[in-house]
Design an enzyme around this catalytic site. Structure first.
Site, PDB file in Angstrom:
ATOM      1  N   CYS A 129       0.828  -1.219   0.000  1.00 36.08           N
ATOM      2  CA  CYS A 129       0.000   0.000   0.000  1.00 36.08           C
ATOM      3  C   CYS A 129       0.861   1.268   0.000  1.00 36.08           C
ATOM      4  O   CYS A 129       1.418   1.614  -1.019  1.00 36.08           O
ATOM      5  CB  CYS A 129      -1.000  -0.040   1.148  1.00 36.08           C
ATOM      6  SG  CYS A 129      -2.324  -1.215   0.817  1.00 36.08           S
ATOM      7  N   HIS A 146      -3.622  -5.528   1.010  1.00 37.03           N
ATOM      8  CA  HIS A 146      -3.026  -6.042   2.250  1.00 37.03           C
ATOM      9  C   HIS A 146      -3.027  -7.578   2.249  1.00 37.03           C
ATOM     10  O   HIS A 146      -4.069  -8.198   2.468  1.00 37.03           O
ATOM     11  CB  HIS A 146      -3.797  -5.525   3.464  1.00 37.03           C
ATOM     12  CG  HIS A 146      -3.558  -4.074   3.738  1.00 37.03           C
ATOM     13  ND1 HIS A 146      -2.484  -3.622   4.470  1.00 37.03           N
ATOM     14  CD2 HIS A 146      -4.244  -2.962   3.373  1.00 37.03           C
ATOM     15  CE1 HIS A 146      -2.513  -2.303   4.544  1.00 37.03           C
ATOM     16  NE2 HIS A 146      -3.581  -1.870   3.882  1.00 37.03           N
ATOM     17  N   GLU A 175      -1.692  -9.441   4.446  1.00 42.11           N
ATOM     18  CA  GLU A 175      -1.621  -9.957   5.819  1.00 42.11           C
ATOM     19  C   GLU A 175      -2.987 -10.208   6.450  1.00 42.11           C
ATOM     20  O   GLU A 175      -3.084 -10.921   7.455  1.00 42.11           O
ATOM     21  CB  GLU A 175      -0.804  -8.993   6.698  1.00 42.11           C
ATOM     22  CG  GLU A 175      -1.449  -7.639   6.962  1.00 42.11           C
ATOM     23  CD  GLU A 175      -1.177  -6.603   5.886  1.00 42.11           C
ATOM     24  OE1 GLU A 175      -1.365  -5.408   6.158  1.00 42.11           O
ATOM     25  OE2 GLU A 175      -0.792  -6.991   4.758  1.00 42.11           O
ATOM     26  N   SER A 221       3.165 -13.646  38.187  1.00 38.49           N
ATOM     27  CA  SER A 221       1.758 -13.261  38.320  1.00 38.49           C
ATOM     28  C   SER A 221       0.800 -14.429  38.166  1.00 38.49           C
ATOM     29  O   SER A 221      -0.384 -14.294  38.431  1.00 38.49           O
ATOM     30  CB  SER A 221       1.420 -12.214  37.253  1.00 38.49           C
ATOM     31  OG  SER A 221       1.496 -12.797  35.961  1.00 38.49           O
ATOM     32  N   GLY A 222       1.318 -15.563  37.699  1.00 43.22           N
ATOM     33  CA  GLY A 222       0.433 -16.679  37.381  1.00 43.22           C
ATOM     34  C   GLY A 222       0.007 -16.658  35.929  1.00 43.22           C
ATOM     35  O   GLY A 222      -0.631 -17.593  35.450  1.00 43.22           O
ATOM     36  N   GLY A 223       0.378 -15.588  35.201  1.00 44.10           N
ATOM     37  CA  GLY A 223       0.013 -15.467  33.799  1.00 44.10           C
ATOM     38  C   GLY A 223       0.994 -16.168  32.883  1.00 44.10           C
ATOM     39  O   GLY A 223       2.050 -16.647  33.300  1.00 44.10           O
ATOM     40  N   VAL A 224       0.650 -16.191  31.605  1.00 45.68           N
ATOM     41  CA  VAL A 224       1.436 -16.921  30.610  1.00 45.68           C
ATOM     42  C   VAL A 224       2.835 -16.320  30.441  1.00 45.68           C
ATOM     43  O   VAL A 224       3.836 -17.038  30.472  1.00 45.68           O
ATOM     44  CB  VAL A 224       0.708 -16.916  29.247  1.00 45.68           C
ATOM     45  CG1 VAL A 224       1.549 -17.617  28.187  1.00 45.68           C
ATOM     46  CG2 VAL A 224      -0.652 -17.578  29.366  1.00 45.68           C
ATOM     47  N   ASP A 225       2.914 -14.998  30.262  1.00 41.02           N
ATOM     48  CA  ASP A 225       4.193 -14.371  29.929  1.00 41.02           C
ATOM     49  C   ASP A 225       5.240 -14.561  31.023  1.00 41.02           C
ATOM     50  O   ASP A 225       6.361 -14.997  30.755  1.00 41.02           O
ATOM     51  CB  ASP A 225       3.998 -12.880  29.648  1.00 41.02           C
ATOM     52  CG  ASP A 225       3.032 -12.620  28.499  1.00 41.02           C
ATOM     53  OD1 ASP A 225       2.850 -13.532  27.670  1.00 41.02           O
ATOM     54  OD2 ASP A 225       2.451 -11.524  28.438  1.00 41.02           O
ATOM     55  N   SER A 226       4.877 -14.223  32.254  1.00 35.98           N
ATOM     56  CA  SER A 226       5.862 -14.323  33.334  1.00 35.98           C
ATOM     57  C   SER A 226       6.229 -15.780  33.603  1.00 35.98           C
ATOM     58  O   SER A 226       7.371 -16.092  33.928  1.00 35.98           O
ATOM     59  CB  SER A 226       5.350 -13.654  34.613  1.00 35.98           C
ATOM     60  OG  SER A 226       4.235 -14.334  35.156  1.00 35.98           O
TER      61      SER A 226
END
Length: 508
Positions: free
Chosen positions: A78, A166, A168, A220-225
């Protein structure tokens, strides 16, 4: 560095999506602002120029010197296509009508490498206000639609390609094929960037980088950490010290459940019950930003105190992921603050520690794939995102222990209901909001005047945009009845059917 595709961002809302599609081909890529181009090394196998809300005709429009890339293949998308044409002497004019939405390719040059296996009549997604009227002599048209003659073009001698649609977005049905043609066949990338390869190379880098140093990290119990901590743990073992703080704003029973799950993973973790400190800091606060800042400040104080009990710590581990990094170095700088970032802030400067962020090149879905390759607990990997301030921003108005109790019970019924009905994995994020509204009701023969709760469930890929989840009416009815019958203090349940944008996922 692995071989990679360099994506130059001119401010398009779709730039991250281009990167995600390239990553899906098992090829590493990085996004950089057009005005901060990294050194072009042998690792860079190709360059993609993103779209933009700007026009090449504007004074001060984003611009680059294409000669910087030497013989490296280039794909303009574009705005990137218009820029390539404009800089070479082509003519770009405003479209007579704004070209936005689905279109069909009516002519396709199948002899061109970019369009190999892209059939005529395939659907593409247009989104541009300018049109390329004429091309310089050194370029040739390789695809058209009924209304856009120069839909795709290529240089006659160089590996320079450009498209006015586009690839994507999923609306461009052959978009992935086109990107594969460019990334794999034209640029020659080997498609070797996989979760297993990432784990292996990252652990090796961490071992070399950290050596025998100690690392402290807030979980934190989250995925990332969790995934970040697992990678560091694989590299340095017990030299990783993890701290999990109970701020009194977690979900029901979450503190002990998270501690148990981490101990099962072999992590060296300490749980800190700091509920009272957070309740004192939040007393009387009603403004969302003030609440966030109070929660963040108290967390830093608690974490800093506990971290200093560990001697000779040199590193702070963080679960920063790639969208956070992209945001901090975007074309226009950090975006306008909608709300304070939920990640821990202020710690590195205060604690005088070096920072290690093993996930800062990954998108959220890639983090989950890495965790899966490490055979982490699926219940952790599939866990919905949960805001750092927790229930503190899901209780609108001031925070009290009683309000936390009410919302924990409501949230528990809602989330458990999603799990029991096999709806949890169909939802990206879900939770309940306690509103500062009293509603009249009737229970038995008595008139009640109690609180209203709003249930929120959304589907999304990365939280940047989201649509409300069309949960079954029967399920919502059952959950509503269970909440009203079992949670004292609530007599009305509503369901939020707002999408992001214009609404946000959280209410505060």
């Amino acid at each position: 560095m692995p071989e990679q595709i360099l994506i130059l961002d001119f401010g398009s809302q779709y730039t991250q999506l281009i990167a995600r599609r390239v990553r899906e081909l098992n090829v590493y890529c990085e996004i950089h602002p057009f005005n901060r181009i990294p050194a072009i090394t042998g690792d860079i196998k190709g360059v993609i120029l993103s779209g933009s809300p700007c026009s090449v005709r504007d004074k001060g429009a984003p611009d680059i010197d294409l000669s910087l890339f030497g013989s490296v293949p280039i794909l303009g998308v574009c705005y990137g296509a218009q820029l390539m044409a404009h800089k070479s002497g082509g003519e770009v004019k405003p479209s007579q009508t704004r070209e936005y939405g689905r279109a069909k390719l009516t002519t396709v040059d199948h002899h061109n490498e970019l369009l190999k296996d892209v059939p005529q009549d395939s659907q593409v997604w247009m989104s541009h206000a300018d049109t390329i009227v004429s091309l310089p002599e050194e370029y040739q048209i390789i695809a058209s639609t009924p209304s856009v003659k120069v839909t795709a073009f290529a240089h006659k001698t160089k590996k320079h390609y450009a498209i006015q649609f586009h690839p994507e977005v999923t609306h461009s049905t052959e978009g992935k094929n086109l990107l594969r043609n460019f990334v794999v066949h034209i640029c020659g990338c080997e498609q070797g960037w996989t979760p297993n390869q990432f784990v292996e190379s990252t652990i090796a880098v961490l071992k070399k980088k950290l050596g025998n140093d100690k690392v402290v990290m807030a979980l934190s119990g989250g995925v990332d950490s969790t995934v970040a901590a697992s990678l560091i743990h694989h590299a340095i073992g017990k030299n990783l010290y993890c701290i999990f703080v109970d701020n009194g704003l977690l979900r029901k029973n979450e503190f002990q459940q998270v501690l148990d799950s981490y101990e099962g993973m072999g992590l060296n973790i300490k749980g800190i019950d700091a509920k009272d400190k957070f309740y004192v800091a939040l007393k009387g606060l009603t403004d969302p930003e003030q609440k966030r800042k109070a929660i963040g400040k108290t967390f830093i104080e608690v974490f800093d105190k506990e971290a200093h009990r560990i001697s000779d710590v040199k590193w702070l581990g963080q679960g920063t992921i790639y969208p956070d990094v992209i945001e901090s170095v975007s074309v226009n700088g950090p975006s306008v603050t909608i709300k304070s970032h939920h990640n821990v802030g202020g710690l590195p400067a205060k604690m005088n520690l070096k920072v290690v962020e093993p996930l800062n090149t990954l998108f959220k879905d890639e983090v989950r794939l890495v965790g899966k390759s490490m055979e982490l607990d699926p219940t952790i990997l599939g866990r919905h995102p949960f805001p750092g301030p927790g229930l503190g921003i899901r209780i609108l108005g001031d925070i009290t222990i009683e309000k936390v109790r009410i919302l924990q019970e409501v949230d528990h019924i809602f989330i458990n209901g999603l799990r029991e009905k096999n709806l949890y994995d169909e939802v990206w994020q879900a939770g309940a909001m306690l509103l500062p509204v009293q509603s009249v009701g009737v229970m038995g023969d008595e008139r009640t005047y109690e609180s209203v709760v709003a249930l929120r469930a959304v589907i999304s890929v990365d939280g940047m945009t989201a649509d409300w989840s069309h949960l079954p009416y029967e399920f919502l009815s059952e959950v509503s009845s269970a909440i009203i019958n079992n949670v004292k203090g609530v007599n009305r349940v509503v369901y939020d059917i707002s999408s992001k944008p214009p609404a946000t996922i959280e209410w505060e």
